[in-house]
Design a protein around this motif. Structure first.
Motif, mmCIF file in Angstrom:
data_model
loop_
_atom_site.group_PDB
_atom_site.id
_atom_site.type_symbol
_atom_site.label_atom_id
_atom_site.label_comp_id
_atom_site.label_asym_id
_atom_site.label_seq_id
_atom_site.Cartn_x
_atom_site.Cartn_y
_atom_site.Cartn_z
ATOM 1 N N PRO A 1 0.824 -1.226 0.000
ATOM 2 C CA PRO A 1 0.000 0.000 0.000
ATOM 3 C C PRO A 1 0.851 1.267 0.000
ATOM 4 N N LEU B 1 1.927 1.969 -3.473
ATOM 5 C CA LEU B 1 0.819 2.535 -4.247
ATOM 6 C C LEU B 1 0.716 4.038 -4.000
ATOM 7 N N VAL B 2 0.872 4.430 -2.730
ATOM 8 C CA VAL B 2 0.775 5.845 -2.377
ATOM 9 C C VAL B 2 1.934 6.634 -2.989
ATOM 10 N N LEU C 1 1.417 7.296 -6.602
ATOM 11 C CA LEU C 1 0.479 8.406 -6.839
ATOM 12 C C LEU C 1 1.146 9.749 -6.597
#
Lengths: 283, 257
Positions: A34, A37-38, A41
């Motif tokens: 996770p 993923l951050v 972004l």
């Protein structure tokens, strides 16, 4: 088109990536993935700002009080920050799910679009900026290669099974740029065409070919509408940003097109990335 | 607080014959491409929205474009930020309405909203207080502390909005997986959700017990009609076309990356 069908011999190597100790370590933690993923972004956002400002400046909009050279130089470190964030997080995420990248057309599109995006940002834009707005012969050749690669990427994007709906975003980006920075008349005409198309296709599809009953016809109408609309938006963009500008101090037409192409190429990379997780291909 | 209202929004508007699966919200959530396109729009709008606000905030901190007056970025770049913000909010509201009860009870959604409203408050503070004496600091390489503070709050809260927004799309720290009484459980108001889950489980157990009792009453009878799993379901109406679109591809887009 995807890497699995182009390079079938690579399969054992791709599969072996997911079995390394490093990947086992990543998978063992519920927070690392996770986190990646951050970071991916946040990298996207940083690159976004560092691409938009010089790209728009070349198009003759945005921070027009500054020279393209000064804007390019200011955002360059941030472009690097964003790219490093994206590449590190992207490569690790790719190693965790290597077969997904290998088999999905969206990833292939992303890589093909990434080449012109890099050529434009680090070759063409930097060359134009450092030559005080002059488009050198070498820069023109690079821009031509980039244009061809980007067109190829977009065509594959729009026709690849599973990834095709994502090409809608590329059309939207082009549409938004024309509607935001085009001349008044262009905006009125394109806006009217858009309204008529949306309402017309809405009435035709939902009135005569409702998706619950005639799914295939419904989708085929939508598909062809989008294809024709894509060509239309491209035509409007080309006409709008390549004709001689009446405004004082407007950049030459080729510079404007190079700025537009850079933004579109990077946006295609991002839009294709969005569809890697959503399917298509034989996974 | 809004649980019942959102449950209604999810189940009732647009529903035919009181079937919740035909409501606008659930049809949108189960759509083949529309949901995924909206989600893509939400993510990609960040390029425009957050990408430009990053540059404006960095100028306010005196990191980039030191020799450019702040007002240049305010006039030339901030309109793009606003455009991106509008796209992000519209697509975000649509996504929320596709599964309102779930998001309402999501720890990450609530955290995201806290920082979203903090960022909004910061915008008002900056616009109505800090920006009033813009003439004094517009051209300064290093703007005064309140300007820098506002930029720091903006950067931090938008980064956290993005962070929690990304985590929202993953399925961890959901009500079903958090022990009662933990911070997350209380923060996400999981009690009504879990009560409903327990009620459904209790009903299912009762049905099972009833079915087992009926089986015992008529043993070794293979021709016995199967117990209807849903006691409330009306007899199937004949000649009614299926409500769901034909499953060409998996009908619900995969939400977990």
């Amino acid at each position: 088109m995807d890497f699995a069908s182009l390079f079938p011999d690579l399969k054992p190597w791709v599969q072996s990536l997911a079995k390394t100790d490093f990947v086992t370590f990543i998978k063992g933690s519920s927070w690392i993935f996770p986190g990646l993923l951050v970071f991916h972004l946040l990298g996207l956002v940083t690159v976004g700002g560092a691409i938009l400002l010089p790209g728009l400046r070349l198009m003759g909009v945005g921070m027009t009080t500054e020279s393209p050279a000064s804007i390019e130089k200011t955002v360059r470190p941030w472009l690097w920050v964003g790219l490093i964030l994206l590449v590190i997080s992207g490569v690790i995420m790719g190693m965790v799910n290597p077969m997904r990248l290998y088999t999905r057309p969206a990833f292939f599109v992303k890589v093909i679009a990434l080449i012109p995006a890099l050529i434009l940002s680090f070759g063409v834009i930097r060359s134009i900026a450092s030559h005080d707005g002059a488009f050198s012969r070498n820069a023109k050749i690079m821009a031509g290669v980039a244009l061809a690669l980007w067109l190829a990427a977009v065509i594959i994007f729009g026709t690849a099974y599973g990834a095709a709906p994502g090409a809608f975003h590329v059309i939207c980006a082009g549409w938004l740029i024309v509607m935001a920075f085009g001349a008044r008349m262009t905006r009125i005409v394109l806006g009217a065409i858009t309204a008529v198309t949306v309402i017309g296709v809405g009435i035709v599809t939902y009135g005569f070919f409702p998706p619950l009953e005639q799914y295939d016809t419904f989708m085929e109408i939508n598909r062809w509408t989008l294809r024709i609309f894509a060509v239309l938006v491209a035509g409007f963009a080309l006409w709008e940003f390549s004709r001689a500008s009446k405004t004082e101090g407007a950049p030459p037409r080729l510079n404007r097109l190079a700025g537009l192409l850079t933004i579109m190429a990077w946006f295609t990379v991002a839009a294709a990335g969005r569809w890697i997780g959503l399917g298509g291909g034989a996974s | 607080m809004f649980h019942d209202l959102l449950q209604w929004l999810q189940d009732v508007p647009g529903a035919t014959d009181g079937d919740p699966s035909t409501s606008w919200s659930q049809q949108f959530a189960g759509s083949l491409h529309l949901w995924a396109l909206t989600e893509g729009t939400h993510v990609l709008s960040l390029i425009l929205f957050a990408g430009t606000i990053l540059m404006v905030d960095l100028r306010m901190l005196g990191v980039v474009f030191k020799h450019v007056p702040y007002s240049t970025l305010n006039n030339k770049i901030l309109p793009l930020t606003v455009a991106g913000f509008v796209i992000a909010v519209v697509s975000g509201v649509m996504l929320f309405l596709s599964n309102p009860v779930h998001y309402y009870h999501s720890v990450f959604f609530r955290a995201k909203m806290i920082f979203f409203f903090l960022a909004a408050a910061n915008i008002f503070w900056f616009h109505y207080r800090v920006q009033k004496n813009i003439a004094e600091w517009d051209a300064l390489e290093k703007p005064p502390l309140p300007v820098k503070l506002s930029a720091m709050v903006s950067l931090t809260s938008w980064i956290l909005v993005i962070l929690f927004g990304r985590l929202m799309a993953l399925s961890f720290f959901e009500c079903e997986s958090m022990p009662r009484g933990t911070f997350g459980y209380v923060f996400a108001e999981c009690e009504p959700v879990m009560r409903e889950v327990e009620e459904l489980e209790r009903q299912a157990a009762e049905e099972e017990a009833k079915a087992a009792a009926e089986q015992d009453a008529a043993p070794a009878d293979d021709a016995a009609p199967e117990a209807t799993p849903d006691a409330d379901s009306k007899p199937a109406e004949p000649a009614q076309p299926p409500k769901e679109p034909p499953p060409k591809e998996p009908p619900t887009p995969e939400r977990k990356d």
